[in-house]
Design a protein around this motif. Structure first.
Motif, short mmCIF file in Angstrom:
data_model
loop_
_atom_site.label_atom_id
_atom_site.label_comp_id
_atom_site.label_asym_id
_atom_site.label_seq_id
_atom_site.Cartn_x
_atom_site.Cartn_y
_atom_site.Cartn_z
N ILE A 105 -0.88 9.23 9.58
CA ILE A 105 -1.42 8.31 10.58
C ILE A 105 -0.91 8.61 11.98
O ILE A 105 -1.54 8.28 12.98
CB ILE A 105 -1.07 6.85 10.18
N ASP A 106 0.26 9.29 12.08
CA ASP A 106 0.89 9.55 13.36
C ASP A 106 0.43 10.87 13.98
O ASP A 106 0.71 11.13 15.16
CB ASP A 106 2.41 9.56 13.20
N GLN A 155 16.75 10.81 3.49
CA GLN A 155 16.71 11.61 2.27
C GLN A 155 15.29 12.03 1.88
O GLN A 155 15.08 12.58 0.79
CB GLN A 155 17.34 10.83 1.12
N LEU A 156 14.32 11.77 2.76
CA LEU A 156 12.93 12.04 2.41
C LEU A 156 12.70 13.51 2.08
O LEU A 156 12.04 13.85 1.09
CB LEU A 156 12.01 11.59 3.55
N ASN A 157 13.23 14.40 2.91
CA ASN A 157 13.03 15.83 2.67
C ASN A 157 13.62 16.26 1.33
O ASN A 157 13.00 17.01 0.57
CB ASN A 157 13.64 16.66 3.79
N GLN A 158 14.83 15.78 1.06
CA GLN A 158 15.50 16.16 -0.18
C GLN A 158 14.74 15.63 -1.40
O GLN A 158 14.56 16.35 -2.39
CB GLN A 158 16.94 15.61 -0.19
N GLY A 184 0.83 -1.18 0.00
CA GLY A 184 0.00 0.00 0.00
C GLY A 184 0.87 1.24 0.00
O GLY A 184 2.08 1.17 -0.22
N GLU A 185 0.26 2.38 0.25
CA GLU A 185 0.98 3.65 0.25
C GLU A 185 0.93 4.28 1.64
O GLU A 185 -0.11 4.30 2.29
CB GLU A 185 0.40 4.60 -0.78
N PHE A 186 2.08 4.80 2.05
CA PHE A 186 2.22 5.43 3.35
C PHE A 186 2.27 6.94 3.10
O PHE A 186 3.18 7.44 2.45
CB PHE A 186 3.50 4.92 4.01
N GLU A 187 1.28 7.66 3.61
CA GLU A 187 1.14 9.08 3.28
C GLU A 187 1.86 9.98 4.29
O GLU A 187 1.63 9.91 5.50
CB GLU A 187 -0.33 9.47 3.21
N TYR A 188 2.73 10.85 3.76
CA TYR A 188 3.40 11.88 4.56
C TYR A 188 2.80 13.23 4.19
O TYR A 188 2.54 13.52 3.02
CB TYR A 188 4.90 11.91 4.26
N VAL A 189 2.61 14.07 5.22
CA VAL A 189 2.08 15.41 4.98
C VAL A 189 3.10 16.44 5.47
O VAL A 189 3.84 16.22 6.43
CB VAL A 189 0.73 15.62 5.70
N LEU A 190 3.14 17.56 4.77
CA LEU A 190 4.06 18.65 5.08
C LEU A 190 3.42 19.54 6.14
O LEU A 190 2.39 20.20 5.87
CB LEU A 190 4.35 19.45 3.81
N ALA A 196 8.22 19.76 8.89
CA ALA A 196 8.59 18.35 8.76
C ALA A 196 7.60 17.60 7.89
O ALA A 196 6.45 18.03 7.71
CB ALA A 196 8.65 17.70 10.14
N LEU A 197 8.07 16.51 7.35
CA LEU A 197 7.20 15.54 6.67
C LEU A 197 6.93 14.42 7.66
O LEU A 197 7.85 13.71 8.08
CB LEU A 197 7.88 15.00 5.41
#
Length: 296
Positions: free
Chosen positions: A242-243, A198-201, A158-164, A237-238
């Motif tokens: 869910i957190d 490296q997620l932010n970059q 599945g997909e794990f969603e990150y929000v800014l 932050a990203l």
């Protein structure tokens, strides 16, 4: 070498008192049973079976039968020890910290079969977990890489969603209304999990076609600490949606750009091992994880 097929043929004839029934049990012909016993007798140079009813072993034949009984006992003990060791086997998994501290443990706890293994969870950046699998350091891993390795299977979870996000106080302090979101992000501090993160970059390169200043970051190697530092206004932050569901609902954190969320695809990679229990456990995990990540 000792001809165990001959000893087993001898033992079966004596146990069943019948050559034909012995052949049926061994799934061979009656002549094959006779030949195996004769070959065994030839190798020892004397008769091993008294060929009159009731069939009995000679003195030497009885020695061989006693030896066969000990072998069978040792084999039974060996299989028992193997099964015990199998139950004590270590199941090593490589995952990233976000998965560990958000949805993974709930998924594992929901699968009782995991309790038959000694579980070892190794945390690593999601871009690097596949290296641990390739080097046989772990039996399975979660990765963003969809490519299936030789000797392994993989499944899309599945997909794990990150929000800014950031706190409202942080936005008021660092973000200027007359500047673009891109420029505000570039000129304000941000949070990274560690130096491998490296997620932010990657996010900035994909969404804004730019590169972050690596010196303008706070390194917080804790998922809980990461959230708390963002709440305290140390940086943007990203963070996995869910957190921070509660933080978004009560306004403690705000989403800076709702159209630019990062949906990270996750794949479960595992070795193609013949052990049925291992294979079944992988399938159970995949099914549970897909439901947890709302696979569509």
């Amino acid at each position: 070498p000792i001809d165990y097929r001959g000893i087993i043929a001898l033992k079966t004839v004596i146990d069943l008192q019948h050559f034909e029934k012995a052949a049926q049990k061994l799934n061979i012909t009656q002549s094959a049973v006779t030949q195996r016993i004769k070959t065994l007798e030839k190798s020892f140079g004397e008769p091993l079976l008294i060929r009159s009813l009731p069939y009995k072993a000679t003195k030497l034949g009885e020695v061989l039968l006693n030896h066969q009984r000990r072998v069978e006992f040792l084999e039974g003990s060996l299989y028992e020890k193997v099964e015990i060791e199998r139950l004590k086997a270590k199941f090593s998994i490589a995952i990233n910290h976000d998965a560990l501290e958000t949805w993974l443990m709930e998924t594992i706890v929901g699968i009782p079969a995991f309790q038959t293994f000694h579980l070892e969870v190794i945390t690593e950046d999601q871009e690097l977990t596949l290296d641990l699998l390739e080097n046989a350091r772990v039996l399975a891993c979660i990765s963003t890489n969809h490519k299936r390795m030789s000797g392994c299977d993989s499944a899309f979870l599945g997909e794990f969603e990150y929000v800014l996000v950031c706190s409202s106080q942080f936005k008021e302090k660092y973000f200027k209304n007359d500047r673009s979101l891109k420029d505000n992000l570039l000129d304000s501090p941000y949070l990274s999990f560690n130096y491998k993160d490296q997620l932010n970059q990657i996010y900035m390169a994909r969404m804004f076609n730019c590169e972050l200043n690596a010196d303008n970051t706070h390194i917080i190697p804790s998922v809980k600490g990461f959230r708390e530092m963002t709440l305290a206004g140390f940086g943007w932050a990203l963070i996995p949606r869910i957190d921070i569901v509660d933080c978004l609902a009560d306004g403690r954190l705000i989403i800076l750009e709702s159209t630019k969320t990062w949906r990270m695809p996750l794949y479960w990679h595992y070795w193609q091992l013949p052990d049925r229990k291992y294979q079944r456990l992988n399938q159970l995990f995949i099914e549970k994880a897909q439901k947890r990540l709302h696979l569509k």
